[in-house]
Design an enzyme around this catalytic site. Structure first.
Site, PDB file in Angstrom:
ATOM      1  N   LYS A 170       0.932  -1.216  -0.110  1.00 23.46           N
ATOM      2  CA  LYS A 170      -0.032   0.025  -0.091  1.00 23.46           C
ATOM      3  C   LYS A 170       0.853   1.158   0.134  1.00 23.46           C
ATOM      4  O   LYS A 170       1.685   1.435   0.841  1.00 23.46           O
ATOM      5  CB  LYS A 170      -1.030  -0.095   1.149  1.00 23.46           C
ATOM      6  CG  LYS A 170      -2.032  -1.049   1.015  1.00 23.46           C
ATOM      7  CD  LYS A 170      -3.025  -0.901   0.156  1.00 23.46           C
ATOM      8  CE  LYS A 170      -4.225  -1.680   0.076  1.00 23.46           C
ATOM      9  NZ  LYS A 170      -5.273  -1.446  -0.700  1.00 23.46           N
ATOM     10  N   ASP A 199      -0.394  -0.286  -4.521  1.00 32.81           N
ATOM     11  CA  ASP A 199      -1.846   0.036  -4.559  1.00 32.81           C
ATOM     12  C   ASP A 199      -1.900   1.451  -4.067  1.00 32.81           C
ATOM     13  O   ASP A 199      -1.571   1.468  -2.628  1.00 32.81           O
ATOM     14  CB  ASP A 199      -2.809  -0.897  -3.938  1.00 32.81           C
ATOM     15  CG  ASP A 199      -4.291  -0.261  -3.938  1.00 32.81           C
ATOM     16  OD1 ASP A 199      -4.678   0.570  -4.617  1.00 32.81           O
ATOM     17  OD2 ASP A 199      -5.170  -1.191  -3.402  1.00 32.81           O
ATOM     18  N   GLU A 225      -1.919  -0.478  -8.830  1.00 28.94           N
ATOM     19  CA  GLU A 225      -3.377  -0.160  -8.698  1.00 28.94           C
ATOM     20  C   GLU A 225      -3.896   1.083  -8.395  1.00 28.94           C
ATOM     21  O   GLU A 225      -3.377   1.811  -7.525  1.00 28.94           O
ATOM     22  CB  GLU A 225      -4.079  -1.096  -7.611  1.00 28.94           C
ATOM     23  CG  GLU A 225      -5.438  -1.309  -7.475  1.00 28.94           C
ATOM     24  CD  GLU A 225      -5.705  -2.392  -6.481  1.00 28.94           C
ATOM     25  OE1 GLU A 225      -5.031  -3.435  -6.249  1.00 28.94           O
ATOM     26  OE2 GLU A 225      -6.744  -2.249  -5.788  1.00 28.94           O
ATOM     27  N   ASP A 250      -9.389  -0.020  -9.464  1.00 27.37           N
ATOM     28  CA  ASP A 250     -10.150  -0.516  -8.195  1.00 27.37           C
ATOM     29  C   ASP A 250     -11.352   0.337  -8.162  1.00 27.37           C
ATOM     30  O   ASP A 250     -12.511   0.294  -8.662  1.00 27.37           O
ATOM     31  CB  ASP A 250      -9.331  -0.548  -7.303  1.00 27.37           C
ATOM     32  CG  ASP A 250      -9.923  -1.132  -5.945  1.00 27.37           C
ATOM     33  OD1 ASP A 250     -11.114  -1.593  -5.980  1.00 27.37           O
ATOM     34  OD2 ASP A 250      -9.405  -1.476  -4.819  1.00 27.37           O
ATOM     35  N   LYS A 274     -14.887  -6.432  -6.503  1.00 32.17           N
ATOM     36  CA  LYS A 274     -15.284  -6.648  -5.071  1.00 32.17           C
ATOM     37  C   LYS A 274     -16.434  -6.868  -4.952  1.00 32.17           C
ATOM     38  O   LYS A 274     -17.298  -6.026  -5.689  1.00 32.17           O
ATOM     39  CB  LYS A 274     -14.650  -5.610  -4.261  1.00 32.17           C
ATOM     40  CG  LYS A 274     -13.138  -5.186  -4.208  1.00 32.17           C
ATOM     41  CD  LYS A 274     -12.790  -3.939  -3.598  1.00 32.17           C
ATOM     42  CE  LYS A 274     -11.159  -3.694  -3.637  1.00 32.17           C
ATOM     43  NZ  LYS A 274     -10.636  -2.585  -2.804  1.00 32.17           N
TER      44      LYS A 274
HETATM   45 MG   LIG Z   1      -7.346  -1.105  -4.138  1.00 34.26          MG
END
Ligand SMILES: [Mg+2]
Length: 378
Positions: A170, A199, A225, A250, A274
């Protein structure tokens, strides 16, 4: 004309807000989570004695709120499902979309419960209802999201020892120089054979994104991402065009309509799907179909789901060849306290093992659910 056998009728629905304590702080480009985490668990009961479970795990900075998801289920979706056959999943999903705008997490939870109960009624796993499994395990990616880099390095080394070979770092919650330093240390520690991704959760500004991402490309990343906010689709498409490293959408892609728009403008090279964004497995399937038609592989993303939501997603992935980038279904095993996880997921050699039992195929511990419930509506 012969009629199809009737499936069990929904007689009751219980909506709970549950609270888990987290083992570690999780930081991302759009915000941090630490301490306590709330989710919504829904249970439907039927006249045949079969139960189905679903879960909504929204995040305020990403999608919606736990309070809104609980109210959507309790007040607005309950009347659409009580007295209905559990097998009428597509019809109930359509009725939910007609009756209630938005709230994809609540709709996903309801759909999951119907799939779980339907699978149990028919004696088959959910993936068999979706066309049958094309895989029995799914490669697991763990997200390195701890502001304490040393703690993340220790954890990642441990996990690599247990067979996990995919890590998503991240980025964007610290400054660019610190992120470069983190990537250097993580790549050096885990070695060249490790599959690394990053991401940003929309953290970069379009004006500085290209130079920063070009600098990041030296770390041999599988994908980058959502580097910039979803509200800048043209800038995102330009980044996708300019960089050698694939860009994954995303926050830019919640719905099938978003996926179509992304495919049409070359927004990204791949898509994170998701259930909490799409509103359930049927719409996730539609996104995967659009992505496949556009040549974009799919990744199994998450918000803060536990075993119910993640197992539902594992069944979807097992039956959908488009998911070639693995999944991040690690929360119950690595982030919740073990005594607070209402069900277990099997992770073997760095892979999520897709259950083969009826419905979700996992055992839900109602005593643990009772212990972590902070509010209940029935
Ligand atoms: Mg993400």
């Amino acid at each position: 004309m012969q009629h199809a056998p009737r499936s069990p009728i929904v007689t009751a629905m219980r909506v709970r807000v549950v609270e888990n304590r987290m083992r570690m702080t999780r930081s991302q480009g759009s915000g941090s989570m630490s301490g306590k985490l709330r989710r919504v668990i829904v249970r439907i009961d039927t006249d045949g004695g079969i139960r189905g479970y679903g879960e909504a795990a929204p995040w305020t900075v990403f999608s919606g709120t736990v309070e809104a998801a609980a109210a959507a289920l309790h007040v607005h979706l309950r009347p659409l499902v009580i007295g209905r056959e559990i097998g009428r999943i597509a019809a109930i999903v359509e009725a939910a979309d007609t009756a209630l705008h938005g709230h994809p997490e609540a709709k996903a939870a309801l759909e999951m419960a119907l799939f779980d109960a339907s699978g149990k009624a028919l004696g088959v796993p959910i993936h068999a209802l979706m066309g049958g499994a094309v895989c029995t395990t799914i490669p697991l990616s763990f997200s390195l999201a701890n502001p304490d880099l040393d703690a993340d390095l220790t954890l990642a080394t441990d996990m690599a020892g247990s067979g996990i070979n995919i890590f998503k770092v991240k980025t964007g919650f610290l400054d660019h120089r610190t992120d470069m330093h983190r990537l250097e240390r993580i790549r050096a520690k885990l070695g060249d054979a490790t599959d690394l991704r990053i991401d940003y959760n929309q953290a970069l500004a379009p004006i500085s994104a290209l130079s920063r991402l070009r600098a990041m490309e030296q770390f041999d990343l599988t994908f980058i991402e959502q580097p910039i906010p979803a509200r800048y689709p043209r800038a995102m498409a330009a980044l996708t065009d300019a960089l050698d490293t694939p860009i994954l959408a995303d926050e830019s892609v919640f719905s099938p309509e978003d996926a179509l728009a992304a495919a049409q403008c070359g927004l990204a090279d791949g898509v994170s799907i998701k259930l909490m964004k799409s509103g359930g497995m049927l719409k996730a399937r539609a996104i995967a179909a659009i992505a496949t038609a556009a040549g974009m592989p799919c990744y199994g993303g998450t918000l803060w789901e536990g075993a119910i939501g993640l197992t539902a997603a594992a069944h979807l992935i097992a039956a959908t060849p488009a998911f070639t980038l693995g999944c991040e279904f690690y929360m119950p095993r690595y982030v919740f306290l073990p005594e607070q996880a209402e069900a277990a997921m099997t992770i073997r050699d760095g892979q999520i093992v897709v259950p083969t039992g009826p419905g979700l195929g996992i055992a839900i511990d109602e005593d643990i659910l009772d212990r972590i419930t902070v509010e209940s509506f029935d």
